[in-house]
Design a protein around this motif. Sequence first.
Motif, PDB file in Angstrom:
ATOM      1  N   PRO A   1       1.463   6.332   7.637  1.00  0.00           N
ATOM      2  CA  PRO A   1       2.459   6.955   7.070  1.00  0.00           C
ATOM      3  C   PRO A   1       2.048   7.486   5.595  1.00  0.00           C
ATOM      4  O   PRO A   1       2.820   8.152   4.812  1.00  0.00           O
ATOM      5  N   ILE A   2       0.923   6.995   5.104  1.00  0.00           N
ATOM      6  CA  ILE A   2       0.722   7.107   3.946  1.00  0.00           C
ATOM      7  C   ILE A   2      -0.555   8.663   3.786  1.00  0.00           C
ATOM      8  O   ILE A   2      -0.800   8.961   2.646  1.00  0.00           O
ATOM      9  N   ALA A   3      -0.722   8.785   4.868  1.00  0.00           N
ATOM     10  CA  ALA A   3      -1.639   9.985   5.061  1.00  0.00           C
ATOM     11  C   ALA A   3      -0.956  11.481   4.219  1.00  0.00           C
ATOM     12  O   ALA A   3      -1.788  12.230   3.726  1.00  0.00           O
ATOM     13  N   GLN A   4       0.186  11.615   4.225  1.00  0.00           N
ATOM     14  CA  GLN A   4       0.782  12.515   3.445  1.00  0.00           C
ATOM     15  C   GLN A   4       0.671  12.788   2.170  1.00  0.00           C
ATOM     16  O   GLN A   4       0.857  13.778   1.596  1.00  0.00           O
TER      17      GLN A   4
ATOM     18  N   ALA B   1       0.830  -1.188   0.096  1.00  0.00           N
ATOM     19  CA  ALA B   1      -0.054  -0.206   0.065  1.00  0.00           C
ATOM     20  C   ALA B   1       0.964   1.231   0.203  1.00  0.00           C
ATOM     21  O   ALA B   1       0.601   2.333  -0.774  1.00  0.00           O
ATOM     22  N   PHE B   2       2.015   1.337   0.790  1.00  0.00           N
ATOM     23  CA  PHE B   2       2.817   2.589   0.731  1.00  0.00           C
ATOM     24  C   PHE B   2       3.562   2.829  -0.384  1.00  0.00           C
ATOM     25  O   PHE B   2       3.219   3.809  -1.031  1.00  0.00           O
ATOM     26  N   GLU B   3       4.048   1.847  -1.022  1.00  0.00           N
ATOM     27  CA  GLU B   3       4.758   1.885  -2.012  1.00  0.00           C
ATOM     28  C   GLU B   3       4.024   2.515  -3.369  1.00  0.00           C
ATOM     29  O   GLU B   3       4.223   3.135  -4.083  1.00  0.00           O
ATOM     30  N   VAL B   4       2.728   1.798  -3.352  1.00  0.00           N
ATOM     31  CA  VAL B   4       1.916   2.271  -4.596  1.00  0.00           C
ATOM     32  C   VAL B   4       1.230   3.593  -4.323  1.00  0.00           C
ATOM     33  O   VAL B   4       1.252   4.461  -5.378  1.00  0.00           O
ATOM     34  N   VAL B   5       0.914   4.060  -3.215  1.00  0.00           N
ATOM     35  CA  VAL B   5       0.336   5.214  -3.138  1.00  0.00           C
ATOM     36  C   VAL B   5       1.126   6.463  -3.296  1.00  0.00           C
ATOM     37  O   VAL B   5       0.972   7.327  -3.746  1.00  0.00           O
TER      38      VAL B   5
END
Length: 242
Positions: free
Chosen positions: A157-160, A125-129
């Motif tokens: 961590p993806i909120a940014q 999820a992080f890498e894709v977003v």
Amino acid sequence: MKFIQIKFSVKSFILKNNIHKYRWLIFDADNTLFDYDKAEKLALLKTLDTFGVIYDKNSIVETYHKINHKLWMQFEQGIVKSQDEIKIKRTTRLFEILNFSGDVVKFADSYLFNLSQNGHLLANAFEVVEKLSKTHDLMIMTNGMTNVQKPRFAAAPIAQFFQHIIISQEIGHSKPSKEIFRHAFELMKQPSKVEVLMIGDNLGSDVQGGINFGIDTVWFNPNKKQENHKATYEVRNLLEFV
């Protein structure tokens, strides 16, 4: 099985070739980006242990999941009228099954707090977003409860990478209603509908909600369910977006 795999590969290929035409990507949160099943399990077991409830470790999570899933489906259909009603009814039904007598409100509130502390992301999820945020504007649209979702998003961590986060309880409208999509389009400054893509794991709230509003949709289907659907695309791994 070979036919299914080929069909799936073609759909992934089409999405990868079309993703550039969308300016805005609207993501559902739970079980699309966040591992809600894991969060639910950890929160439930911790709450049960805190309240001294005796339960079968082999079946309790599935039992609760079925209760919760049914109530959320009824909420989307308008049968259950509020998320507060979900909170009380699912706890009451769980107590009945476990033959446990306790304070329903205190248990429900404790469970929600524990749930709010679990913001585990799904794989990739992080890498894709992060990668998509460099080429698209991103939004989260969730039917979750405010006091659960806000702490999870704040710590994630993806909120940014998201321009906007819509929590249904905050605005008084939930997916699949057109009202929540109208609110989203106001925040996005009224883009053309052909520039917006809705992404989620729920065929009822995410996909049908997007279809009803006239935008393209992606059904995120990591469990490879065989369902008839009208989503524009279907993916089974978040990496298929990039």
